[in-house]
Every structure is written in C-alpha cells, then in structure tokens.
Design an enzyme around this catalytic site. Sequence first.
Site, PDB file in Angstrom:
ATOM      1  N   GLU A 155       0.831  -1.213   0.000  1.00 22.64           N
ATOM      2  CA  GLU A 155       0.000   0.000   0.000  1.00 22.64           C
ATOM      3  C   GLU A 155       0.864   1.262   0.000  1.00 22.64           C
ATOM      4  O   GLU A 155       0.520   2.265  -0.636  1.00 22.64           O
ATOM      5  CB  GLU A 155      -0.931  -0.006   1.214  1.00 22.64           C
ATOM      6  CG  GLU A 155      -1.943  -1.143   1.219  1.00 22.64           C
ATOM      7  CD  GLU A 155      -2.776  -1.164  -0.044  1.00 22.64           C
ATOM      8  OE1 GLU A 155      -3.338  -0.115  -0.407  1.00 22.64           O
ATOM      9  OE2 GLU A 155      -2.867  -2.230  -0.684  1.00 22.64           O
TER      10      GLU A 155
ATOM     11  N   TRP B  48       1.982   1.768  -3.499  1.00 21.20           N
ATOM     12  CA  TRP B  48       0.904   2.400  -4.273  1.00 21.20           C
ATOM     13  C   TRP B  48       0.936   3.916  -4.080  1.00 21.20           C
ATOM     14  O   TRP B  48       0.719   4.684  -5.026  1.00 21.20           O
ATOM     15  CB  TRP B  48      -0.460   1.864  -3.839  1.00 21.20           C
ATOM     16  CG  TRP B  48      -0.980   0.692  -4.608  1.00 21.20           C
ATOM     17  CD1 TRP B  48      -1.068  -0.591  -4.183  1.00 21.20           C
ATOM     18  CD2 TRP B  48      -1.509   0.707  -5.949  1.00 21.20           C
ATOM     19  NE1 TRP B  48      -1.613  -1.385  -5.175  1.00 21.20           N
ATOM     20  CE2 TRP B  48      -1.904  -0.611  -6.258  1.00 21.20           C
ATOM     21  CE3 TRP B  48      -1.691   1.700  -6.907  1.00 21.20           C
ATOM     22  CZ2 TRP B  48      -2.454  -0.956  -7.490  1.00 21.20           C
ATOM     23  CZ3 TRP B  48      -2.257   1.364  -8.134  1.00 21.20           C
ATOM     24  CH2 TRP B  48      -2.630   0.046  -8.414  1.00 21.20           C
TER      25      TRP B  48
ATOM     26  N   ASN C 217     -10.623   2.088   3.258  1.00 24.73           N
ATOM     27  CA  ASN C 217     -10.120   2.007   1.883  1.00 24.73           C
ATOM     28  C   ASN C 217     -10.957   1.085   1.004  1.00 24.73           C
ATOM     29  O   ASN C 217     -11.223   1.405  -0.156  1.00 24.73           O
ATOM     30  CB  ASN C 217      -8.664   1.542   1.876  1.00 24.73           C
ATOM     31  CG  ASN C 217      -8.044   1.650   0.486  1.00 24.73           C
ATOM     32  OD1 ASN C 217      -8.019   2.728  -0.095  1.00 24.73           O
ATOM     33  ND2 ASN C 217      -7.562   0.547  -0.051  1.00 24.73           N
TER      34      ASN C 217
ATOM     35  N   TRP D 150     -21.105  10.657 -19.565  1.00 19.06           N
ATOM     36  CA  TRP D 150     -21.636  10.429 -18.226  1.00 19.06           C
ATOM     37  C   TRP D 150     -23.057  10.974 -18.121  1.00 19.06           C
ATOM     38  O   TRP D 150     -23.444  11.884 -18.853  1.00 19.06           O
ATOM     39  CB  TRP D 150     -20.747  11.106 -17.192  1.00 19.06           C
ATOM     40  CG  TRP D 150     -19.333  10.613 -17.191  1.00 19.06           C
ATOM     41  CD1 TRP D 150     -18.246  11.241 -17.729  1.00 19.06           C
ATOM     42  CD2 TRP D 150     -18.857   9.380 -16.650  1.00 19.06           C
ATOM     43  NE1 TRP D 150     -17.114  10.481 -17.551  1.00 19.06           N
ATOM     44  CE2 TRP D 150     -17.455   9.332 -16.886  1.00 19.06           C
ATOM     45  CE3 TRP D 150     -19.458   8.317 -15.978  1.00 19.06           C
ATOM     46  CZ2 TRP D 150     -16.661   8.261 -16.479  1.00 19.06           C
ATOM     47  CZ3 TRP D 150     -18.672   7.250 -15.572  1.00 19.06           C
ATOM     48  CH2 TRP D 150     -17.290   7.225 -15.814  1.00 19.06           C
TER      49      TRP D 150
ATOM     50  N   TRP E 299     -16.605  10.577 -12.673  1.00 17.46           N
ATOM     51  CA  TRP E 299     -15.710  10.341 -11.533  1.00 17.46           C
ATOM     52  C   TRP E 299     -15.203  11.640 -10.917  1.00 17.46           C
ATOM     53  O   TRP E 299     -14.913  11.698  -9.723  1.00 17.46           O
ATOM     54  CB  TRP E 299     -14.535   9.461 -11.951  1.00 17.46           C
ATOM     55  CG  TRP E 299     -13.651  10.046 -13.030  1.00 17.46           C
ATOM     56  CD1 TRP E 299     -13.771   9.852 -14.369  1.00 17.46           C
ATOM     57  CD2 TRP E 299     -12.521  10.902 -12.856  1.00 17.46           C
ATOM     58  NE1 TRP E 299     -12.792  10.535 -15.058  1.00 17.46           N
ATOM     59  CE2 TRP E 299     -12.008  11.194 -14.144  1.00 17.46           C
ATOM     60  CE3 TRP E 299     -11.891  11.462 -11.746  1.00 17.46           C
ATOM     61  CZ2 TRP E 299     -10.895  12.011 -14.356  1.00 17.46           C
ATOM     62  CZ3 TRP E 299     -10.781  12.288 -11.946  1.00 17.46           C
ATOM     63  CH2 TRP E 299     -10.292  12.560 -13.229  1.00 17.46           C
TER      64      TRP E 299
ATOM     65  N   TRP F  75      -9.837   7.257  -7.682  1.00 20.14           N
ATOM     66  CA  TRP F  75     -11.074   7.471  -8.430  1.00 20.14           C
ATOM     67  C   TRP F  75     -10.931   7.031  -9.888  1.00 20.14           C
ATOM     68  O   TRP F  75     -11.844   6.420 -10.458  1.00 20.14           O
ATOM     69  CB  TRP F  75     -11.510   8.937  -8.344  1.00 20.14           C
ATOM     70  CG  TRP F  75     -12.371   9.156  -7.148  1.00 20.14           C
ATOM     71  CD1 TRP F  75     -11.987   9.567  -5.905  1.00 20.14           C
ATOM     72  CD2 TRP F  75     -13.781   8.908  -7.065  1.00 20.14           C
ATOM     73  NE1 TRP F  75     -13.070   9.596  -5.061  1.00 20.14           N
ATOM     74  CE2 TRP F  75     -14.172   9.206  -5.742  1.00 20.14           C
ATOM     75  CE3 TRP F  75     -14.740   8.475  -7.974  1.00 20.14           C
ATOM     76  CZ2 TRP F  75     -15.500   9.076  -5.311  1.00 20.14           C
ATOM     77  CZ3 TRP F  75     -16.062   8.347  -7.551  1.00 20.14           C
ATOM     78  CH2 TRP F  75     -16.428   8.644  -6.228  1.00 20.14           C
TER      79      TRP F  75
END
Length: 496
Positions: free
Chosen positions: A286, A289, A355, A317, A373, A396
């Site tokens: 993590e 990341w 998370n 969208w 988004w 996102w």
Amino acid sequence: MPILPPPSADAALVWFRRDLRDYDHAALYRALKSARRVYCAFVFDRPILDPLPRDDRRVEFIHGSVAELDAALRARGGGLIVRHGDAAAEIPRLAAALGAGVVFANRDYEPVAIARDARVAARLAESGIAFGAAKDQVVFDGDEVLTQGGAPFSVFTPYKNAWLKRLAAPGGDFYLRPYPTEGAGFGILAAPPAELDLPLPSLADLGFAPTNLADLKVLPGMAGARARLADFLPRLARYKALRDFPGVKGVSYLSVHLRFGTLSIRELAGLAWRDGGEGAQAWLNELIWRDFYFMILARHPRVVGACFRPEYDALAWDDGPDAEERFAAWCAGRTGYPLVDAAQRQLNQTGYMHNRLRMVSASFLTKDLGIDWRRGEAYFAEQLIDFDLAANNGGWQWAASTGCDAQPYFRIFNPVTQSEKFDPEGHFIRRYVPELATVPAKHLHAPWTMGPLVQEACGVKIGRDYPAPVVDHASAREATLARFAKVRGTEPDGQG
C-alpha cells in the site's frame, strides 16, 4: 544520506508545509548541514485555506500539529515563525528579514504547489536568495524508478517490482535511513527574532471553527502519529487478513499523519521492509501504491481534471435531472444500498472512509449511477481529512476505469455481494445506518428484498424508514458496459 559540505551560509530558512515534524526531515537536514543558523517557518496559506468550509477538520488538525511542532522546535532552542497570508509573498519576505541565504523546503508534486514554489524561487532569486527542494514525502521520486528502457511506469505491478528491486540492491537501505537533524557538523536551530515572533493565530483568527476532531479521537501532530503507530504495530501481522473488513480494526489509520507528515514515510517503509511478514508485505504494498500515484501525478499533471487514458474523456456520463438527485442521494448516504450508504455516512460524520469502501463507493457512483468520476473525486476532496490529490485522483480513476492500471471497465463491483463479503454480520452497516439495526442479517445487505410481513416485524418500511434502491444494479451494469463500448468501439460485453 547525501554528503553535504560543512555549514557555509550564515543563515537558512526551512519552510514547513506537509512535513510537520522535527525529526527525519530532509529539508531540515539540508539546512542544518549548510548553514550555521537555521530558522523555521510555516504559513497558513490563504490561497489554499480561503476556499475551504469554516469547519474543516483538516485545518484544525494542521493547527494542532503546528502548535506541537513549534513547541518541539523551541525545546531545541529554535521555534516556528507562523504567518497567515500568501506563502508566495510571505516566504521571500521572511527570508529577507532573517538574512537567509537559502530557503529549503520539501518537494511537493501537485501542479498548484509546483507553480507556487516556482514563484517563490523566482522572488527569492531577485534578492539573491537560493531555493532548495528535497525529497521527503516519498521513498523514490524523479528518475529513481524507471523501466529498463528509461521511461516512467504506467502499470503498478512492474513499478512495484522495480521499486522493491532498488531497495533490495546492495546499499538499497540507504533510501530508508532517517535524516539526522543534529550532531557534529550541523548548524543550530535559531530562535525567531523577537520582532518576527508573533503568537500562533487561533483557529478563529484564521477564520475557522472547531470541529468534532477531539470527539473522533484524532490526535494531531507527532504525538498523535506515535500513538496511532503504537496501536497498529501489534496488529501488523494480521493486516492482510483484516484490512478489507470495515467493521473490524484492521487498517493502520495512519493516512492523515502521512498526509501532513507528522511521521516519516521512511520510518514506516523501513518497519514493513524489515518485518518481512505477510501482513507487513501487504502494508508495504500500500505504501508503494502511494509512491506510484505521486509519480503518476508528477509525470502526468493532466490527470487533474482529465482521464489518464485520453480516449475516455469522450465517455458520456449521466448529467440529467435524475443524475442530480442520485448524486445528492450518494453524497448523503441515501442510495438504498446499505454498504454504500454506511460508507458515505462514515465519511460525512468523521472525515474518514475505509479504503475498501472508497473503492465500493467510487464504483457505485461511476458504474451504477453513471456519474462522472470527477464529481465524486471533488466530493471526497472536500470531506476527507486525509485528502491527498495524488491518491484521491488515482483511486477514483482506478475505480472509474479511466486511469493507469485501472480496474477493467467490465469488472463492476456489485454493492450487495461486496456488502455480504466484507461486512457479513452487518456490524459496520448497523453502526452508520442505525435505521436498519433491527433488520435480520439475511436481508440487511439488500433490505428491499424483505416482504411486507418482515418489514412490519422489524419496524422498517422500505421507502419510508429507509430508501428503496435509487438504481437497479443489473440494469446499471448493462448501461455502463454500453457507455464504454461506445467509446471503445466494442460489443457491450467488453469482449468484442
């Protein structure tokens, strides 16, 4: 750490930003190794603060952390010069008043911050003052982790492998060593001159009000970071097994401290690296990341407002009247899907979201409701106490399938099965959606499936006490596949 020449400048200024600690601090190290006297400053930057709501938890967290940092520096003979204004003007003004020959700060990777730092450097240069930026909030940046062809990565797994390989190479632990901030060959922390040593402004002075931070037991500063880390380390071994379950204490809860630098990323990565256990490796993953998303933001600043994969900027969208109502329902936690609603209510009430739930909620907004988004990203940016542009944007775009190494567009989280899998007994749901507290576990994840007699027995009428689903997941899934197929020129099942 890099070997720097002995102190040569008479005075330097360290500009603290998202690095609110007095230890293992790259900019402070560089200043103390290059100047005889080192002053420290923090600016409550009005261009950042003025647009925020007056009850912003982040500002209260920063305020408490700055007060603690000032006390720590004063205990070492120094102190923090605090200003409330435009940092691009305040820092050059302070540097000139202090007679500093150089200003040091830790590098930031957000486009707005990079532009601000460029303005500061230019103004300093006009007065013959140097500006130095140091790497501090990541383990690796710049060209330190590249493909074999010398290019930046855009896929996480090969990036992670290269990241780990660099750390495992002979001498690789160099990158995890703490920066010392005192000792032989170091300058001294200098107390602020009396004429510049103004009292720390109160929250009210800054135009902000207290929040529920204390009730949430979110302790700011280095002391808060130490307490959270001490609480997490005994649980580290079970991190991999428990991290996806929001109803149990499985994660570190250190994200806000990483965001504002009240602890060191080198310390955390070093702890995980040296431990080597299954839980520690999952946690280190993590942290990698985190480095990855900082790299993506630094290399591709266009992701602020645009899709990493440009072809997906053409996605159509849903922006009709129904979308506005559904977006409002999502924000408020009134979608009719209990796990999504519990996640949104946790966010609204605490400024934090687990998370796993960030992924579930983001998937629901983009792929069940068909809403852009960027709208969800902006809402999280307003609410999250640990908001970090790089991670928020990356997360996102991952969920929306528009980013680098993103979730494939045809893999769409089912909010009911996610609920059944990660909150099977409904402990998390019942905490944040108390109107469902009496619903039997077998109906809790999809309460609209209860018949009238069951609804009457548990005192929960769907549509009155708790909303019916704002959208049918199966139909929404087909609409999402069609939305992506139109842009990709494929069959709606994603396989054409």
